[in-house]
Write a protein that holds these residues in place. Structure first.
Motif, PDB file in Angstrom:
ATOM      1  N   PHE A  70       9.635  11.177  -7.319  1.00 18.70           N
ATOM      2  CA  PHE A  70       8.557  10.913  -8.271  1.00 18.70           C
ATOM      3  C   PHE A  70       8.551  11.934  -9.404  1.00 18.70           C
ATOM      4  N   ILE A  71       8.912  13.179  -9.086  1.00 20.60           N
ATOM      5  CA  ILE A  71       9.024  14.200 -10.133  1.00 20.60           C
ATOM      6  C   ILE A  71      10.163  13.839 -11.074  1.00 20.60           C
ATOM      7  N   LYS A  72      11.294  13.435 -10.495  1.00 24.16           N
ATOM      8  CA  LYS A  72      12.483  13.095 -11.296  1.00 24.16           C
ATOM      9  C   LYS A  72      12.212  11.928 -12.243  1.00 24.16           C
ATOM     10  N   ASN A  73      11.459  10.914 -11.762  1.00 22.65           N
ATOM     11  CA  ASN A  73      11.220   9.750 -12.631  1.00 22.65           C
ATOM     12  C   ASN A  73       9.985   9.890 -13.521  1.00 22.65           C
ATOM     13  N   GLY A  74       9.338  11.064 -13.479  1.00 23.87           N
ATOM     14  CA  GLY A  74       8.236  11.325 -14.394  1.00 23.87           C
ATOM     15  C   GLY A  74       6.858  10.916 -13.918  1.00 23.87           C
ATOM     16  N   ALA A  75       6.731  10.426 -12.677  1.00 22.22           N
ATOM     17  CA  ALA A  75       5.425  10.012 -12.168  1.00 22.22           C
ATOM     18  C   ALA A  75       4.570  11.204 -11.735  1.00 22.22           C
ATOM     19  N   VAL A  76       5.230  12.339 -11.462  1.00 19.02           N
ATOM     20  CA  VAL A  76       4.541  13.549 -11.030  1.00 19.02           C
ATOM     21  C   VAL A  76       4.958  14.695 -11.944  1.00 19.02           C
ATOM     22  N   GLN A  77       4.015  15.555 -12.265  1.00 22.87           N
ATOM     23  CA  GLN A  77       4.259  16.672 -13.179  1.00 22.87           C
ATOM     24  C   GLN A  77       5.286  17.646 -12.597  1.00 22.87           C
ATOM     25  N   PRO A  78       6.367  17.925 -13.328  1.00 20.13           N
ATOM     26  CA  PRO A  78       7.349  18.915 -12.870  1.00 20.13           C
ATOM     27  C   PRO A  78       6.685  20.283 -12.677  1.00 20.13           C
ATOM     28  N   GLY A  79       7.132  21.007 -11.657  1.00 19.83           N
ATOM     29  CA  GLY A  79       6.596  22.332 -11.390  1.00 19.83           C
ATOM     30  C   GLY A  79       5.310  22.339 -10.588  1.00 19.83           C
ATOM     31  N   SER A  80       4.820  21.161 -10.211  1.00 24.14           N
ATOM     32  CA  SER A  80       3.553  21.103  -9.473  1.00 24.14           C
ATOM     33  C   SER A  80       3.742  20.995  -7.963  1.00 24.14           C
ATOM     34  N   LYS A  81       4.981  20.879  -7.497  1.00 21.06           N
ATOM     35  CA  LYS A  81       5.253  20.717  -6.064  1.00 21.06           C
ATOM     36  C   LYS A  81       4.969  22.011  -5.308  1.00 21.06           C
ATOM     37  N   VAL A  82       4.255  21.882  -4.185  1.00 24.48           N
ATOM     38  CA  VAL A  82       4.002  22.983  -3.266  1.00 24.48           C
ATOM     39  C   VAL A  82       4.337  22.486  -1.868  1.00 24.48           C
ATOM     40  N   ASP A  83       5.275  23.151  -1.194  1.00 29.66           N
ATOM     41  CA  ASP A  83       5.619  22.770   0.178  1.00 29.66           C
ATOM     42  C   ASP A  83       4.497  23.221   1.110  1.00 29.66           C
ATOM     43  N   LEU A  84       3.943  22.274   1.874  1.00 30.82           N
ATOM     44  CA  LEU A  84       2.845  22.576   2.779  1.00 30.82           C
ATOM     45  C   LEU A  84       3.320  22.877   4.193  1.00 30.82           C
ATOM     46  N   VAL A  85       4.380  22.204   4.630  1.00 35.02           N
ATOM     47  CA  VAL A  85       4.910  22.406   5.982  1.00 35.02           C
ATOM     48  C   VAL A  85       6.420  22.235   5.970  1.00 35.02           C
ATOM     49  N   ALA A  86       7.055  22.757   7.003  1.00 31.72           N
ATOM     50  CA  ALA A  86       8.465  22.468   7.276  1.00 31.72           C
ATOM     51  C   ALA A  86       8.469  21.658   8.569  1.00 31.72           C
ATOM     52  N   SER A  87       9.101  20.516   8.550  1.00 28.96           N
ATOM     53  CA  SER A  87       9.047  19.629   9.699  1.00 28.96           C
ATOM     54  C   SER A  87      10.445  19.134  10.049  1.00 28.96           C
ATOM     55  N   VAL A  88      10.735  19.131  11.316  1.00 24.46           N
ATOM     56  CA  VAL A  88      11.982  18.547  11.807  1.00 24.46           C
ATOM     57  C   VAL A  88      11.626  17.574  12.914  1.00 24.46           C
ATOM     58  N   ILE A  89      12.483  16.620  13.124  1.00 29.19           N
ATOM     59  CA  ILE A  89      12.271  15.633  14.172  1.00 29.19           C
ATOM     60  C   ILE A  89      13.386  15.797  15.186  1.00 29.19           C
ATOM     61  N   ASP A 107       0.807  -1.226   0.000  1.00 24.61           N
ATOM     62  CA  ASP A 107       0.000   0.000   0.000  1.00 24.61           C
ATOM     63  C   ASP A 107       0.838   1.273   0.000  1.00 24.61           C
ATOM     64  N   SER A 108       2.159   1.153  -0.134  1.00 21.46           N
ATOM     65  CA  SER A 108       3.007   2.348  -0.173  1.00 21.46           C
ATOM     66  C   SER A 108       2.807   3.081  -1.499  1.00 21.46           C
ATOM     67  N   ILE A 109       3.041   4.370  -1.496  1.00 22.24           N
ATOM     68  CA  ILE A 109       2.863   5.172  -2.715  1.00 22.24           C
ATOM     69  C   ILE A 109       3.758   4.651  -3.847  1.00 22.24           C
ATOM     70  N   PRO A 110       5.056   4.361  -3.596  1.00 24.99           N
ATOM     71  CA  PRO A 110       5.878   3.845  -4.701  1.00 24.99           C
ATOM     72  C   PRO A 110       5.330   2.556  -5.313  1.00 24.99           C
ATOM     73  N   SER A 111       4.857   1.640  -4.478  1.00 26.78           N
ATOM     74  CA  SER A 111       4.304   0.375  -4.992  1.00 26.78           C
ATOM     75  C   SER A 111       3.050   0.625  -5.813  1.00 26.78           C
ATOM     76  N   ARG A 112       2.208   1.514  -5.338  1.00 32.57           N
ATOM     77  CA  ARG A 112       0.956   1.789  -6.042  1.00 32.57           C
ATOM     78  C   ARG A 112       1.210   2.482  -7.378  1.00 32.57           C
ATOM     79  N   LEU A 113       2.180   3.405  -7.409  1.00 27.74           N
ATOM     80  CA  LEU A 113       2.522   4.055  -8.672  1.00 27.74           C
ATOM     81  C   LEU A 113       3.136   3.052  -9.645  1.00 27.74           C
ATOM     82  N   ALA A 114       3.958   2.153  -9.119  1.00 28.10           N
ATOM     83  CA  ALA A 114       4.596   1.143  -9.973  1.00 28.10           C
ATOM     84  C   ALA A 114       3.552   0.221 -10.611  1.00 28.10           C
ATOM     85  N   LYS A 115       2.426   0.012  -9.917  1.00 27.67           N
ATOM     86  CA  LYS A 115       1.339  -0.820 -10.452  1.00 27.67           C
ATOM     87  C   LYS A 115       0.422  -0.030 -11.384  1.00 27.67           C
TER      88      LYS A 115
END
Length: 102
Positions: free
Chosen positions: A51-70, A26-34
């Motif tokens: 995913f953008i680099k390998n063409g699964a997601v449209q380039p230029g469509s990324k929007v950062d929603l949060v900045a998170s640190v652990i 059920d991971s995103i990479p597995s689901r995209l690969a299928k």
């Protein structure tokens, strides 16, 4: 409860969850690969960049929603664990997990 978009159109919103990385079925990479299709992905930045680099997601469509640190903390007086490498961190986490179950 229907979402506003569903009230205002004939579109049906389907929300599903999966991890950003890894090989679980059920991971995103597995689901995209299928070949699973999507309209929006919300996931960790480094995974999205891949995913953008390998063409699964449209380039230029990324929007950062949060900045998170652990962060991590060590109890006062306790020895500082070695978490300087991924294997050391995994070893430390496994040890603490099994110790808590004992």
């Amino acid at each position: 409860m229907p979402l506003n978009i569903e009230k205002q159109s004939t579109n049906k919103v389907i929300i599903s969850y999966g991890s950003s990385m890894g090989g679980a079925p059920d991971s995103i990479p597995s689901r995209l690969a299928k070949g699973e299709k999507f309209d929006v992905l919300i996931l960790a930045g480094p995974a999205l960049d891949g995913f953008i680099k390998n063409g699964a997601v449209q380039p230029g469509s990324k929007v950062d929603l949060v900045a998170s640190v652990i962060g991590a903390a060590v109890k006062s007086g306790a020895p500082k664990p070695d978490i300087s490498t991924v294997p050391a961190l995994k070893s430390f986490i496994k040890c603490k997990f099994y110790c808590l179950l004992s």
